[in-house]
Design a protein around this motif. Structure first.
Motif, PDB file in Angstrom:
ATOM      1  N   ALA A   6       0.424  -0.860   0.103  1.00 31.21           N
ATOM      2  CA  ALA A   6       0.070   0.288   0.655  1.00 31.21           C
ATOM      3  C   ALA A   6       0.847   0.816   0.032  1.00 31.21           C
ATOM      4  CB  ALA A   6      -0.770   0.110   1.569  1.00 31.21           C
ATOM      5  N   GLN A   7       0.460   2.244  -0.972  1.00 27.02           N
ATOM      6  CA  GLN A   7       1.177   3.843  -0.833  1.00 27.02           C
ATOM      7  C   GLN A   7       0.612   4.298  -0.011  1.00 27.02           C
ATOM      8  OE1 GLN A   7       1.716   5.880  -4.512  1.00 27.02           O
ATOM      9  NE2 GLN A   7       1.729   7.684  -3.649  1.00 27.02           N
ATOM     10  N   LEU A   8       0.557   5.095   1.093  1.00 28.60           N
ATOM     11  CA  LEU A   8       0.381   6.211   2.202  1.00 28.60           C
ATOM     12  C   LEU A   8       0.692   7.045   1.692  1.00 28.60           C
ATOM     13  CD1 LEU A   8      -1.114   7.098   5.173  1.00 28.60           C
ATOM     14  CD2 LEU A   8       1.215   6.715   6.040  1.00 28.60           C
ATOM     15  N   VAL A   9      -0.237   8.575   1.677  1.00 27.57           N
ATOM     16  CA  VAL A   9       0.183   9.487   1.056  1.00 27.57           C
ATOM     17  C   VAL A   9      -0.700  10.512   2.454  1.00 27.57           C
ATOM     18  CG1 VAL A   9      -0.616  11.786   0.158  1.00 27.57           C
ATOM     19  CG2 VAL A   9       0.014   9.363  -1.341  1.00 27.57           C
ATOM     20  N   VAL A  10       0.112  11.716   3.427  1.00 26.58           N
ATOM     21  CA  VAL A  10      -0.151  12.247   4.060  1.00 26.58           C
ATOM     22  C   VAL A  10      -0.048  13.656   4.213  1.00 26.58           C
ATOM     23  CG1 VAL A  10      -0.141  12.765   6.954  1.00 26.58           C
ATOM     24  CG2 VAL A  10       0.631  10.842   6.085  1.00 26.58           C
ATOM     25  N   MET A  11      -0.582  14.234   2.943  1.00 26.27           N
ATOM     26  CA  MET A  11      -1.682  15.568   2.975  1.00 26.27           C
ATOM     27  C   MET A  11      -0.953  16.963   3.808  1.00 26.27           C
ATOM     28  SD  MET A  11      -4.385  14.790  -0.209  1.00 26.27           S
ATOM     29  CE  MET A  11      -3.773  16.881  -0.884  1.00 26.27           C
ATOM     30  N   PRO A  12      -0.039  17.581   3.190  1.00 27.43           N
ATOM     31  CA  PRO A  12       0.086  18.710   4.904  1.00 27.43           C
ATOM     32  C   PRO A  12      -1.449  19.918   5.145  1.00 27.43           C
ATOM     33  CG  PRO A  12       0.939  19.152   3.043  1.00 27.43           C
ATOM     34  CD  PRO A  12       0.403  17.948   2.899  1.00 27.43           C
ATOM     35  N   LYS A  13      -0.871  20.677   6.000  1.00 31.68           N
ATOM     36  CA  LYS A  13      -2.324  21.169   6.439  1.00 31.68           C
ATOM     37  C   LYS A  13      -3.988  20.608   5.838  1.00 31.68           C
ATOM     38  CE  LYS A  13       1.154  25.031   6.297  1.00 31.68           C
ATOM     39  NZ  LYS A  13       1.159  26.607   5.356  1.00 31.68           N
ATOM     40  N   CYS A  14      -3.766  18.888   6.315  1.00 30.45           N
ATOM     41  CA  CYS A  14      -5.198  19.013   6.089  1.00 30.45           C
ATOM     42  C   CYS A  14      -6.215  18.398   7.095  1.00 30.45           C
ATOM     43  CB  CYS A  14      -5.289  18.438   5.091  1.00 30.45           C
ATOM     44  SG  CYS A  14      -6.290  17.905   3.304  1.00 30.45           S
ATOM     45  N   ALA A  15      -7.149  18.070   7.526  1.00 30.78           N
ATOM     46  CA  ALA A  15      -8.231  17.646   8.478  1.00 30.78           C
ATOM     47  C   ALA A  15      -8.965  16.493   7.496  1.00 30.78           C
ATOM     48  CB  ALA A  15      -8.737  18.049   9.166  1.00 30.78           C
ATOM     49  N   HIS A  16     -10.022  15.690   7.467  1.00 33.13           N
ATOM     50  CA  HIS A  16     -11.045  15.201   7.072  1.00 33.13           C
ATOM     51  C   HIS A  16     -11.248  15.318   5.758  1.00 33.13           C
ATOM     52  CE1 HIS A  16     -12.988  11.492   7.984  1.00 33.13           C
ATOM     53  NE2 HIS A  16     -13.545  11.616   8.143  1.00 33.13           N
ATOM     54  N   ALA A  17     -11.315  16.059   4.996  1.00 34.35           N
ATOM     55  CA  ALA A  17     -11.257  15.716   4.064  1.00 34.35           C
ATOM     56  C   ALA A  17     -10.700  16.295   3.069  1.00 34.35           C
ATOM     57  CB  ALA A  17     -13.180  16.470   3.973  1.00 34.35           C
ATOM     58  N   PRO A  18     -10.005  15.962   2.720  1.00 34.86           N
ATOM     59  CA  PRO A  18      -8.496  16.788   1.853  1.00 34.86           C
ATOM     60  C   PRO A  18      -8.991  16.762   0.760  1.00 34.86           C
ATOM     61  CG  PRO A  18      -7.703  14.379   2.230  1.00 34.86           C
ATOM     62  CD  PRO A  18      -8.933  14.962   2.864  1.00 34.86           C
ATOM     63  N   GLN A  19     -10.193  15.960  -0.196  1.00 40.96           N
ATOM     64  CA  GLN A  19     -10.673  15.835  -1.221  1.00 40.96           C
ATOM     65  C   GLN A  19     -11.711  17.259  -2.209  1.00 40.96           C
ATOM     66  OE1 GLN A  19     -12.171  14.540   0.775  1.00 40.96           O
ATOM     67  NE2 GLN A  19     -13.835  13.928   0.789  1.00 40.96           N
ATOM     68  N   LEU A  20     -11.932  18.574  -0.729  1.00 39.24           N
ATOM     69  CA  LEU A  20     -12.133  19.461  -0.229  1.00 39.24           C
ATOM     70  C   LEU A  20     -11.617  20.391   0.533  1.00 39.24           C
ATOM     71  CD1 LEU A  20     -15.551  18.466   1.796  1.00 39.24           C
ATOM     72  CD2 LEU A  20     -15.631  19.013  -0.998  1.00 39.24           C
ATOM     73  N   GLN A  21     -10.628  20.328   0.767  1.00 41.95           N
ATOM     74  CA  GLN A  21      -9.579  20.981   0.816  1.00 41.95           C
ATOM     75  C   GLN A  21      -8.477  21.527  -0.112  1.00 41.95           C
ATOM     76  OE1 GLN A  21      -8.990  18.845   5.476  1.00 41.95           O
ATOM     77  NE2 GLN A  21      -8.655  21.563   5.926  1.00 41.95           N
ATOM     78  N   HIS A  22      -7.819  20.489  -0.987  1.00 40.59           N
ATOM     79  CA  HIS A  22      -6.978  20.994  -1.784  1.00 40.59           C
ATOM     80  C   HIS A  22      -7.070  19.860  -2.795  1.00 40.59           C
ATOM     81  CE1 HIS A  22      -4.337  22.982   1.726  1.00 40.59           C
ATOM     82  NE2 HIS A  22      -4.582  22.121   1.870  1.00 40.59           N
ATOM     83  N   PRO A  23      -8.316  20.031  -3.268  1.00 40.38           N
ATOM     84  CA  PRO A  23      -8.936  19.128  -4.459  1.00 40.38           C
ATOM     85  C   PRO A  23      -8.325  18.988  -5.707  1.00 40.38           C
ATOM     86  CG  PRO A  23     -10.284  21.583  -3.764  1.00 40.38           C
ATOM     87  CD  PRO A  23      -9.250  21.336  -3.472  1.00 40.38           C
TER      88      PRO A  23
END
Length: 110
Positions: free
Chosen positions: A77-94
Motif C-alpha cells: 500500500a502507498q500512504l500519502v499524508v497531505m499537509p495542512k489538511c484535516a478529514h476532507a483532503p478532496q475538499l480542502q486541497h482538491p
C-alpha cells in the motif's frame, strides 16, 4: 477542516452542515455505529489490489496514526499524508488530491 482552511473558507462549515442535514438521521447514526464497531484489521493482509491511503495530517476523525496502520497492514500500500489538511483532503486541497490519485492510477491502470 483544518483551522487554516476554515480561515480562508468561512462558509465551509455551513455548507457541510447543510449536507449533513439532508441525510437521514437514523441512517447516519446506524452507519456511524457500524463503522465504530467494525474492525477488519485481520483482513488487511488479504488485500491484493493496488491501494492508496490518503490522510490529512490534521485529521482528528481518522488520524494519521490510523492511516499508517491501515497502509502498513496492506501489502504494498502507498500512504500519502497531505499537509495542512484535516478529514476532507478532496475538499480542502482538491487539486493536490486529484494529482495524487491521478499519479497513483497512472501507475496501476494499463
Amino acid at each position: 477542516f483544518s483551522d487554516d482552511y476554515l480561515a480562508h473558507h468561512p462558509d465551509a462549515l455551513e455548507e457541510r452542515r447543510a449536507v449533513l442535514l439532508r441525510a437521514d438521521p437514523d441512517a447516519f447514526a446506524t452507519a456511524c455505529t457500524a463503522l465504530q464497531a467494525m474492525d477488519l484489521r485481520s483482513e488487511l493482509a488479504g488485500v491484493t489490489n493496488p491501494t492508496l491511503v490518503i490522510v490529512g495530517d490534521e485529521d482528528r476523525a481518522t488520524p494519521p496514526e490510523q492511516a499508517r496502520e491501515l497502509a502498513a497492514g496492506i501489502p504494498d500500500a502507498q500512504l500519502v499524508v497531505m499537509p495542512k489538511c484535516a478529514h476532507a483532503p478532496q475538499l480542502q486541497h482538491p487539486q493536490s488530491f486529484l494529482d495524487t490519485v491521478g499519479a497513483f492510477l497512472g501507475l496501476h491502470i494499463a
